[in-house]
Design a protein around this motif. Structure first.
Motif, PDB file in Angstrom:
ATOM      1  N   UNK A 273       0.833  -1.209   0.000  1.00 15.32           N
ATOM      2  CA  UNK A 273       0.000   0.000   0.000  1.00 15.32           C
ATOM      3  C   UNK A 273       0.867   1.259   0.000  1.00 15.32           C
ATOM      4  N   UNK A 274       1.906   1.269   0.802  1.00 15.75           N
ATOM      5  CA  UNK A 274       2.815   2.426   0.843  1.00 15.75           C
ATOM      6  C   UNK A 274       3.525   2.605  -0.492  1.00 15.75           C
ATOM      7  N   UNK A 275       3.843   1.503  -1.156  1.00 16.79           N
ATOM      8  CA  UNK A 275       4.479   1.585  -2.478  1.00 16.79           C
ATOM      9  C   UNK A 275       3.522   2.153  -3.516  1.00 16.79           C
ATOM     10  N   UNK A 276       2.301   1.644  -3.510  1.00 16.75           N
ATOM     11  CA  UNK A 276       1.298   2.095  -4.474  1.00 16.75           C
ATOM     12  C   UNK A 276       1.018   3.587  -4.300  1.00 16.75           C
ATOM     13  N   UNK A 277       0.982   4.029  -3.058  1.00 13.97           N
ATOM     14  CA  UNK A 277       0.741   5.444  -2.775  1.00 13.97           C
ATOM     15  C   UNK A 277       2.005   6.288  -2.944  1.00 13.97           C
ATOM     16  N   UNK A 278       3.090   5.636  -3.280  1.00  9.63           N
ATOM     17  CA  UNK A 278       4.394   6.288  -3.485  1.00  9.63           C
ATOM     18  C   UNK A 278       4.885   7.017  -2.222  1.00  9.63           C
ATOM     19  N   UNK A 279       4.558   6.442  -1.072  1.00  5.34           N
ATOM     20  CA  UNK A 279       5.015   7.003   0.190  1.00  5.34           C
ATOM     21  C   UNK A 279       6.453   6.576   0.500  1.00  5.34           C
ATOM     22  N   UNK A 280       6.837   5.418  -0.040  1.00  2.00           N
ATOM     23  CA  UNK A 280       8.161   4.863   0.217  1.00  2.00           C
ATOM     24  C   UNK A 280       8.649   4.214  -1.077  1.00  2.00           C
ATOM     25  N   UNK A 281       9.954   4.304  -1.313  1.00  2.00           N
ATOM     26  CA  UNK A 281      10.540   3.638  -2.482  1.00  2.00           C
ATOM     27  C   UNK A 281      10.866   2.195  -2.123  1.00  2.00           C
TER      28      UNK A 281
END
Length: 141
Positions: free
Chosen positions: A28-36
């Protein structure tokens, strides 16, 4: 019924469930581009407070696995499940509840509840260990 064997499987499934939730949190964090992809911290602190508590909950499980799974597997391997069957599911339930409480909150009341659940596990494992020591020292299988 062999509750010792069931407890081993439930413990393993709990760890798998925690990893699965952690996977979804990270995806989810990847999809939201919150974390690489290559920047994830092992402790989950780069994603959210929940992810951090989730990572710590999972770590608590593998830190306790040698004690919990070790003694349950010892009972199975030595055909001494009569020692562990009565409380096996309680130990695993206390571990799961401790993890759920940890993931929900870190307020003082919840931390005390986690501690009580942890102490319950330690007391049961200690009692089992003493029973096994008596059995092994008397060489009566």
């Amino acid at each position: 019924m062999n509750t010792t064997g069931i407890a081993v499987i439930v413990y393993i499934l709990w760890m798998v469930a925690l990893l699965t939730v952690f996977l979804f949190v990270r995806v989810s964090a990847l999809v939201k581009r919150e974390v690489r992809t290559n920047n994830f911290r092992a402790d989950g602190s780069d994603v959210s407070k929940f992810a951090e508590r989730l990572a710590r909950t999972h770590a608590n499980c593998y830190e306790s696995a040698p004690m919990v799974l070790g003694i349950l597997l010892l009972a199975l391997a030595t055909d001494q499940i009569h020692v562990t069957n009565g409380l096996a599911l309680y130990v695993v339930a206390a571990r799961i509840l401790q993890g759920l409480v940890h993931m929900l909150s870190t307020n003082a009341h919840m931390v005390r509840l986690r501690f009580v659940l942890f102490i319950a596990q330690i007391v049961i494992i200690t009692l089992w260990s003493i029973q096994f020591l008596k059995i092994f020292m008397s060489n009566t299988f």
